[in-house]
Write an enzyme that holds these catalytic residues in place. Structure first.
Site, PDB file in Angstrom:
ATOM      1  N   ARG A 169       3.357  19.891 -37.989  1.00  0.00           N
ATOM      2  CA  ARG A 169       3.036  19.309 -39.295  1.00  0.00           C
ATOM      3  C   ARG A 169       4.296  19.033 -40.105  1.00  0.00           C
ATOM      4  O   ARG A 169       4.370  18.042 -40.830  1.00  0.00           O
ATOM      5  CB  ARG A 169       2.097  20.237 -40.058  1.00  0.00           C
ATOM      6  N   LYS A 209       8.144   1.660 -50.066  1.00  0.00           N
ATOM      7  CA  LYS A 209       8.732   0.467 -50.676  1.00  0.00           C
ATOM      8  C   LYS A 209      10.125   0.194 -50.093  1.00  0.00           C
ATOM      9  O   LYS A 209      10.242  -0.143 -48.943  1.00  0.00           O
ATOM     10  CB  LYS A 209       8.750   0.638 -52.198  1.00  0.00           C
TER      11      LYS A 209
END
Ligand SMILES: *Cc1c(COP(=O)(O)O)cnc(C)c1O
Length: 399
Positions: A62, A211
């Protein structure tokens, strides 16, 4: 000797040499794993001790292995932080901060220009958990007057979403720190390269790596970066583990690949955006251009003081009714209609009056607002596209 950030960004996470052959690939491979193998119980116990001390430790898929570590290093270097936590999206990073740093009965002050979906998080989740948010006008309201006994956090975004309002982050952070509040800033616009909230007084910086960091519109990624504050890092480490945030090794790898060229992409997009701004400013159908690197923008002095560059984001207000924004967005061909930004391609978003309603920076007018992301296309082509779309919108408005 410390190298320039541009240089460091290229070398973080270089693949290690194979000791037998003395060779290595340039780029670190994507290490995909769910289970981590330990050579001995002693090795496992060492990792668990590190983790228990709040340090970075490799224990399970994880939290990833080398690929994830390298990407965490990218974010700490970018933001000049001490520790970075990865999240599966920018919004997940924001959620991690709010759930990690606030509890039932707590109150937070939130700048009214922040990323819109935070209000949805507030209404659907935080409110029900007994966490209360108050939105304030960062250029106008007196922070001290808004602080309550249970206020714990001030959450900012500079420049703001939609209209790119520059905030006086150092002043706001100083006022908040005087009151013992934790200062968090969404730094997706700056992405650690052209603006650094941790250097300007914030405790925590949140970045949508979706982004500019990834830069190719092909993955979702968030990061929470903490300055040199071990107690704060330990709290975020605990909540990161509790929530189960995880990103795939392939996405981490793609983000690593993307970020190597971020300085060049951003600089190019900033140059093109400024050219687009100059074109728009002179256009008879344009009422106002929002872009802090533009000398006529009210935030320009703050931008000059606090930023080291700009990017492809700008908004434009037209001398046409709000509904004409729809026509103009439809008429654009190179600027495609879509949310998000920071990739290589140009995008347009029609900013509806409803979306601007909660922003004190917006001076209400029945005028169309478009948010543009200037991509890496030829800027002459982009300006020609805007020119024809503005003509079309004006014709339809007159018809
Ligand atoms: C896009 C964006 C986010 C959310 O990022 P996702 O990865 O899309 O969840 C957060 N803050 C700002 C300012 C953004 O523009």
């Amino acid at each position: 000797m410390t190298h320039h950030l541009d240089t460091r960004l290229l070398h973080i996470g270089s693949a290690p040499y194979d000791p037998a052959s003395g060779t290595a690939p340039v780029s670190l491979p994507a290490i995909r794993t769910s289970t981590v193998r330990f050579a001995s119980i002693e090795a496992l116990e060492r990792a668990q001790k590190l983790k228990g001390d709040g340090e970075r430790a490799i224990t399970y898929g994880r939290s990833g292995m080398d690929t994830h570590r390298a990407l965490e290093d990218v974010f700490t270097q970018l933001e000049n932080g001490a520790r970075a936590f990865l999240a599966p999206s920018g919004l997940a990073a924001i959620t991690t901060v709010f759930l990690g740093l606030l509890r039932a009965g707590d109150h937070a002050l939130v700048a009214d220009c922040v990323y819109g979906p935070l209000r949805h998080l507030d209404q659907t989740l935080l409110r029900g958990l007994g966490i209360e948010l108050t939105y304030f006008a960062p250029g106008r309201d007196d922070l001290d007057a808004l602080v309550r006994p249970n206020t714990r956090m001030v959450y900012l975004e500079s420049p703001g979403s939609l209209l790119l309002q520059m905030l006086d982050l150092p002043a706001l952070a100083q006022a908040a720190r005087r009151r013992g509040l934790t200062v968090v800033a969404d730094n997706t616009w700056g992405s650690g390269y052209i603006y650094r909230p941790l250097d300007l007084g914030a405790h925590v910086s949140v970045v949508a790596g979706t982004k500019y960091v990834s830069g190719h519109s092909d993955l979702m990624l968030g990061a929470v970066v903490v300055g040199d504050d071990p107690a704060l890092a330990a709290r975020l480490d605990t909540v990161q583990y509790a929530i189960g945030n995880s990103i795939s090794a392939d996405d981490a790898w793609l983000a690593l690949r993307g970020v190597r060229t971020m300085p060049v992409r951003m600089a190019h997009q900033a140059r093109s955006a400024l050219q687009v701004c100059h074109f728009l400013e002179r256009h008879p159908l344009v009422a106002r251009v929002y872009h802090p690197a533009l000398p006529s923008d009210p935030g320009h002095a703050l931008w000059q003081r606090d930023c080291t560059g700009s990017n492809g984001m700008l908004s434009v207000q037209l001398k046409l009714p709000a509904a004409a924004g729809r026509v103009c967005a439809d008429a654009l061909q190179l600027f495609e209609i879509g949310f998000s930004w920071g990739g290589y391609e140009s995008l347009v978003q029609w900013v509806t009056p409803g979306a601007l309603a909660g922003h004190a920076y917006w001076q209400p007018a029945d005028q169309a607002v478009l948010r543009l992301h200037v991509g890496l296309e030829s800027v002459d082509d982009l300006i020609a596209d805007l020119s024809q779309a503005l003509e079309r919108a004006a014709q339809e408005a007159a018809a």
